[in-house]
Enzyme design. Structure first.
Site, PDB file in Angstrom:
ATOM      1  N   LYS A  48     -12.923  -3.772  -4.800  1.00 26.42           N
ATOM      2  CA  LYS A  48     -13.736  -2.566  -4.716  1.00 26.42           C
ATOM      3  C   LYS A  48     -13.063  -1.393  -5.413  1.00 26.42           C
ATOM      4  CE  LYS A  48     -13.916  -2.961  -0.144  1.00 26.42           C
ATOM      5  NZ  LYS A  48     -14.214  -2.684   1.286  1.00 26.42           N
ATOM      6  N   LYS A  72      -7.737 -10.432  -8.152  1.00 28.42           N
ATOM      7  CA  LYS A  72      -8.880 -10.564  -7.253  1.00 28.42           C
ATOM      8  C   LYS A  72      -9.948  -9.529  -7.592  1.00 28.42           C
ATOM      9  CE  LYS A  72      -8.762 -11.287  -2.868  1.00 28.42           C
ATOM     10  NZ  LYS A  72      -8.483 -11.189  -1.412  1.00 28.42           N
ATOM     11  N   LYS A 129       0.818  -1.211   0.000  1.00 26.17           N
ATOM     12  CA  LYS A 129       0.000   0.000   0.000  1.00 26.17           C
ATOM     13  C   LYS A 129       0.860   1.272   0.000  1.00 26.17           C
ATOM     14  CE  LYS A 129      -4.217  -1.888   2.031  1.00 26.17           C
ATOM     15  NZ  LYS A 129      -5.225  -1.791   3.110  1.00 26.17           N
TER      16      LYS A 129
END
Length: 353
Positions: free
Chosen positions: A220, A217, A115
């Site tokens: 969102k 994957k 991240k």
């Protein structure tokens, strides 16, 4: 007491719409676990600040996750549903754990590396310390089990490391306080205040991938809405997204071996299997030899039949924010009773006056 009371804790961040992967990988499992032991399900709104401090709709997102919990079948009366920021002890215990955890432990967290990217010096301190808050979320309720996916296993190991170090550092004070119990970790006897939480993995976890790229994957954050099926999508939208899902020109195989190297085919078969509670082999036995033009309508019908009642209930709940707020208030008060007791004991053990 001779053992810690069985207790489940888990949470979801209120960032972005929940999708099919969240439902199959988390929510449906949360519902099933209610039958096994006491559960505490949290909307971890404080965690959502780690990657993005300023949100336009954090309250609405928090309510939306709560609505998904309830619409999926989580019982907020028999169990506890609340949002993290309702219980201030999460942040208080996280600070104690910041002083227990080592910087080296945090720097090894792969999710922080992913991240933060190359500009790690510009990442927030919250992003680095996020696993410490996650440990506090779990251990504040002295939870014994956490349902986890692959991406959280490392954080759960860190939670165990923090619990173990706290237990060892304060073992004498824990014993004197009368709040701990004797456990064995490996071959080592320890008088522990915090349990060594265990991952709860119920059978093979369905790994739901993007409808546009079977190697990634379902997410969102993917810029393409066609990559995922949102729990708020209506029946026509679900059918359209499945119809447009990426596939290959070959027919479906009759055996699992035939899915190797065919990521998109494997993903759609896996989704069908998960939604119908069947094995992939059973699905292929039924649809093997058929083209995707035949398989996709069957998958769309199945997805709509499973998701439509949840979507309808989520919409009803989202139209009644007062009810959702009341659920969170009640859950926060009940969680707060447990949290207050834990922190009172932690104060005694650590020596905070």
């Amino acid at each position: 007491m001779s053992e810690f009371k069985p207790q489940i804790f888990s949470g979801i961040q209120p960032t972005g719409n929940l999708h099919l992967g969240n439902y199959l990988g988390a929510l449906r499992k949360f519902v099933a676990l209610q039958e096994q032991m006491d559960c505490i399900y949290c909307v971890v709104d404080m965690h959502s600040l780690t990657a993005q401090l300023v949100h336009e709709d954090l309250k609405e997102q928090t309510r939306a996750i709560t609505a998904a919990y309830l619409a999926s079948g989580i019982d907020p009366v028999k169990h506890i549903v609340f949002n993290q920021s309702k219980v201030r002890e999460h942040a208080e215990l996280a600070w104690v754990f910041n002083c227990v955890a080592r910087v080296g432990w945090m720097n090894r967290m792969t999710q922080f590396k992913d991240k933060a990217g190359k500009d790690r010096e510009n990442a927030s301190l919250g992003l680095l310390a996020y696993p410490s808050l996650m440990a506090a979320d779990i251990l504040l309720y002295r939870a014994t089990h956490v349902p986890v996916g692959d991406d959280q296993k490392q954080h759960l190991e860190l939670t165990r490391d923090i619990a173990m170090k706290f237990n060892l550092d304060f073992e004498g004070k824990i014993r004197n306080s009368g709040t701990g119990i004797d456990i064995t970790v490996g071959d080592q006897p320890v008088h522990a205040f915090f349990p060594m939480v265990e991952p709860l993995i119920e059978g093979p976890a369905p790994r739901v991938m993007s409808l546009k790229d079977g190697t990634k994957k379902m997410s969102k954050s993917d810029p393409s809405d066609l990559s995922r099926i949102n729990l708020t999508d209506d029946a026509d939208t679900v059918a359209r997204k499945i119809r447009k899902a990426k596939t290959d020109p070959d027919a479906l195989p009759s055996e699992i071996e035939g899915l190797k190297g065919r990521a998109e085919a494997d993903n759609l078969v896996g989704i069908f299997a998960a939604l119908s509670d069947r094995a992939k082999a059973d699905v292929l036995a039924e649809f093997g030899g058929q083209q995707f033009s035949q398989f996709k309508p069957a998958l769309a019908d199945l997805a709509v039949s499973v998701l439509a009642p949840i979507t309808e209930e989520m919409r009803r709940l989202n139209d009644d924010p007062g009810h959702i707020d009341a659920v969170l208030k009640d859950g926060g008060e009940r969680a707060g009773v447990i949290a207050e007791k834990t922190m009172k004991d932690v104060h005694e053990i650590v020596g905070l006056l």
